[in-house]
Design a protein around this motif. Structure first.
Motif, PDB file in Angstrom:
ATOM      1  N   LEU A 125       2.525   2.957   0.836  1.00 18.20           N
ATOM      2  CA  LEU A 125       1.924   1.805   0.169  1.00 18.20           C
ATOM      3  C   LEU A 125       1.758   2.103  -1.316  1.00 18.20           C
ATOM      4  N   GLU A 126       2.308   1.234  -2.159  1.00 18.66           N
ATOM      5  CA  GLU A 126       2.167   1.423  -3.599  1.00 18.66           C
ATOM      6  C   GLU A 126       0.703   1.253  -4.009  1.00 18.66           C
ATOM      7  N   PRO A 127       0.211   2.109  -4.899  1.00 17.71           N
ATOM      8  CA  PRO A 127      -1.160   1.923  -5.388  1.00 17.71           C
ATOM      9  C   PRO A 127      -1.341   0.526  -5.967  1.00 17.71           C
ATOM     10  N   GLY A 128      -2.473  -0.073  -5.696  1.00 14.68           N
ATOM     11  CA  GLY A 128      -2.740  -1.420  -6.193  1.00 14.68           C
ATOM     12  C   GLY A 128      -3.928  -2.037  -5.491  1.00 14.68           C
ATOM     13  N   LEU A 129      -4.231  -3.251  -5.891  1.00 17.11           N
ATOM     14  CA  LEU A 129      -5.326  -4.002  -5.293  1.00 17.11           C
ATOM     15  C   LEU A 129      -4.745  -5.011  -4.306  1.00 17.11           C
ATOM     16  N   TYR A 130      -5.230  -4.972  -3.090  1.00 13.55           N
ATOM     17  CA  TYR A 130      -4.733  -5.825  -2.013  1.00 13.55           C
ATOM     18  C   TYR A 130      -5.902  -6.580  -1.372  1.00 13.55           C
ATOM     19  N   ARG A 131      -5.554  -7.631  -0.648  1.00 10.60           N
ATOM     20  CA  ARG A 131      -6.533  -8.327   0.200  1.00 10.60           C
ATOM     21  C   ARG A 131      -6.005  -8.315   1.624  1.00 10.60           C
ATOM     22  N   TYR A 132      -6.876  -7.978   2.559  1.00 10.26           N
ATOM     23  CA  TYR A 132      -6.490  -7.933   3.965  1.00 10.26           C
ATOM     24  C   TYR A 132      -6.418  -9.344   4.529  1.00 10.26           C
ATOM     25  N   LEU A 133      -5.341  -9.628   5.244  1.00  9.41           N
ATOM     26  CA  LEU A 133      -5.149 -10.916   5.907  1.00  9.41           C
ATOM     27  C   LEU A 133      -5.365 -10.693   7.403  1.00  9.41           C
ATOM     28  N   PRO A 134      -6.590 -10.888   7.909  1.00  9.68           N
ATOM     29  CA  PRO A 134      -6.896 -10.492   9.289  1.00  9.68           C
ATOM     30  C   PRO A 134      -6.136 -11.268  10.351  1.00  9.68           C
ATOM     31  N   PHE A 135      -5.804 -12.536  10.083  1.00  4.68           N
ATOM     32  CA  PHE A 135      -5.089 -13.320  11.085  1.00  4.68           C
ATOM     33  C   PHE A 135      -3.631 -12.886  11.210  1.00  4.68           C
ATOM     34  N   ASP A 136      -3.127 -12.206  10.190  1.00  3.09           N
ATOM     35  CA  ASP A 136      -1.727 -11.765  10.178  1.00  3.09           C
ATOM     36  C   ASP A 136      -1.588 -10.256  10.284  1.00  3.09           C
ATOM     37  N   HIS A 137      -2.695  -9.540  10.125  1.00  4.56           N
ATOM     38  CA  HIS A 137      -2.698  -8.081  10.037  1.00  4.56           C
ATOM     39  C   HIS A 137      -1.700  -7.625   8.972  1.00  4.56           C
ATOM     40  N   GLU A 138      -1.873  -8.200   7.796  1.00  4.10           N
ATOM     41  CA  GLU A 138      -1.040  -7.879   6.638  1.00  4.10           C
ATOM     42  C   GLU A 138      -1.922  -7.661   5.427  1.00  4.10           C
ATOM     43  N   LEU A 139      -1.324  -7.065   4.403  1.00  3.55           N
ATOM     44  CA  LEU A 139      -1.969  -6.952   3.105  1.00  3.55           C
ATOM     45  C   LEU A 139      -1.302  -7.911   2.133  1.00  3.55           C
ATOM     46  N   CYS A 140      -2.092  -8.533   1.292  1.00  3.53           N
ATOM     47  CA  CYS A 140      -1.583  -9.403   0.241  1.00  3.53           C
ATOM     48  C   CYS A 140      -1.819  -8.715  -1.097  1.00  3.53           C
ATOM     49  N   LEU A 141      -0.750  -8.451  -1.813  1.00  2.00           N
ATOM     50  CA  LEU A 141      -0.881  -7.781  -3.108  1.00  2.00           C
ATOM     51  C   LEU A 141      -1.551  -8.712  -4.116  1.00  2.00           C
ATOM     52  N   ARG A 145      -2.575  -2.102 -11.524  1.00  2.00           N
ATOM     53  CA  ARG A 145      -3.026  -1.735 -12.870  1.00  2.00           C
ATOM     54  C   ARG A 145      -3.203  -0.231 -12.922  1.00  2.00           C
ATOM     55  N   GLU A 146      -2.840   0.338 -14.037  1.00  2.90           N
ATOM     56  CA  GLU A 146      -2.870   1.785 -14.167  1.00  2.90           C
ATOM     57  C   GLU A 146      -4.279   2.348 -14.039  1.00  2.90           C
ATOM     58  N   ASP A 147      -5.263   1.590 -14.463  1.00  2.00           N
ATOM     59  CA  ASP A 147      -6.631   2.090 -14.481  1.00  2.00           C
ATOM     60  C   ASP A 147      -7.449   1.586 -13.297  1.00  2.00           C
ATOM     61  N   LEU A 148      -6.798   1.204 -12.193  1.00  2.00           N
ATOM     62  CA  LEU A 148      -7.515   0.606 -11.070  1.00  2.00           C
ATOM     63  C   LEU A 148      -8.605   1.532 -10.542  1.00  2.00           C
ATOM     64  N   GLN A 149      -8.276   2.809 -10.332  1.00  2.00           N
ATOM     65  CA  GLN A 149      -9.273   3.720  -9.777  1.00  2.00           C
ATOM     66  C   GLN A 149     -10.443   3.895 -10.740  1.00  2.00           C
ATOM     67  N   GLY A 150     -10.129   3.992 -12.026  1.00  2.00           N
ATOM     68  CA  GLY A 150     -11.194   4.112 -13.013  1.00  2.00           C
ATOM     69  C   GLY A 150     -12.054   2.872 -13.076  1.00  2.00           C
ATOM     70  N   ALA A 151     -11.414   1.707 -12.997  1.00  2.00           N
ATOM     71  CA  ALA A 151     -12.166   0.446 -13.033  1.00  2.00           C
ATOM     72  C   ALA A 151     -13.056   0.312 -11.809  1.00  2.00           C
TER      73      ALA A 151
END
Length: 243
Positions: A125-141, A145-151
Motif C-alpha cells: 500500500l502506497e503511503p497516503g491518506l485513505y478512507r475505509y469503505l466498510p460496505f465494500d471492504h476497500e480503501l478510498c485514496l 503528501r510528503e509530510d503526512l506523518q508529520g502533519a
C-alpha cells in the motif's frame, strides 16, 4: 469552573425525555451510512474479510493482555493485517434494508462514523491518506503528501509514536440525529468506545498495539482529513504499529 463542570455532566444523562420528533418519524429518507468515493481509480481492494482465526491468540488472551501501547517497531503491517483491523473496527458483516450489522455495537445500528487511515508503513500500500469503505471492504485514496506523518503527529500533539498507520474516526452526526435527535451526542460517544475497543482486541490478536487518543487538535485533525468540523468532525484517533 465548577458551574461549567456540573452543567457539562448533563451530557452523561439519558435525556430521553428531551427527544423531539425525529426525521425518521417524519418520514425523511434514511441517510447513507457510507460516503461515496469520488476517485474510483483510487480504490484499493482489501483482502477478503473472513471469519477464521488470524492467530493463536484467544479472546481471553486478548482481553487479559490489552494495554495502551506507545512503542512500535519499524516493521510494516501487511495489507491482510490492516484489512482485519479495519473490519474489526468498522466493517460490515451484513447489510439490511435500513441498517447494517457490524462487529462493533451501535445505537439503533446507526453507525455514525467514517474511518480514515493515515498509512505510513503497509506492505503493498502506497503511503497516503485513505478512507475505509466498510460496505465494500476497500480503501478510498484521499490524497498523498510528503509530510503526512508529520502533519498527523502535529494534529495529535506529538502522540503518533512512529506508528505504521494512524486511524481517525470522524462522526457524521446526522446519521444518529435522524433517529435520536438531541440524545445523539452521547450515543455517538458510546459508539466510539465500542469501535475502538474492537481495535484494541484485534491489535492484540495480530501482534500489534494501539493507543486511543482523545486529546487531539480539533481544527488540525479536521483540516488533515478534509472535513468541515460541523457536518463531519474528528472524534477519536489511534496510532497502530507492530509491538
Amino acid at each position: 469552573m465548577e458551574k461549567n463542570l456540573k452543567e457539562n455532566r448533563s451530557f452523561l444523562k439519558s435525556n430521553w425525555e428531551l427527544l423531539e420528533e425525529s426525521d425518521q418519524q417524519r418520514g425523511v429518507p434514511l441517510p447513507e451510512q457510507q460516503k461515496p468515493c469520488a476517485d474510483t481509480a483510487g480504490r484499493i481492494r482489501l483482502p477478503a474479510a473472513e471469519f477464521k482465526p488470524v492467530s493463536d491468540v484467544t479472546l481471553v488472551d486478548a482481553l487479559m493482555n490489552r494495554r495502551s501501547r506507545r512503542r512500535y517497531k519499524e516493521t510494516p503491517l501487511t495489507l491482510e493485517e490492516l484489512g482485519f483491523l479495519l473490519f474489526a473496527t468498522q466493517g460490515v458483516q451484513k447489510k439490511l434494508a435500513k441498517a447494517s450489522l457490524r462487529p462493533p455495537a451501535s445505537a439503533g445500528a446507526r453507525h455514525a462514523f467514517e474511518l480514515y487511515v493515515a498509512a505510513f508503513r503497509v506492505d503493498g500500500l502506497e503511503p497516503g491518506l485513505y478512507r475505509y469503505l466498510p460496505f465494500d471492504h476497500e480503501l478510498c485514496l484521499i490524497g498523498e503528501r510528503e509530510d503526512l506523518q508529520g502533519a498527523a503527529e502535529v494534529a495529535l500533539h506529538g502522540q503518533g509514536w512512529n506508528s505504521a498507520v494512524t486511524l481517525f474516526w470522524t462522526a457524521v452526526p446526522y446519521r444518529m440525529e435522524w433517529r435520536y435527535t438531541v440524545a445523539s451526542p452521547k450515543l455517538i460517544a458510546l459508539d466510539a468506545g465500542h469501535s475502538c475497543q474492537n481495535l484494541y482486541l484485534a491489535c492484540e490478536a495480530t501482534g500489534c498495539g494501539t493507543c486511543a487518543i482523545g486529546a487531539y487538535d480539533q481544527a488540525k485533525c479536521d483540516a488533515l482529513l478534509g472535513v468541515d468540523g460541523t457536518d463531519e468532525l474528528t472524534v477519536y484517533a489511534a496510532p497502530v504499529g507492530k509491538v
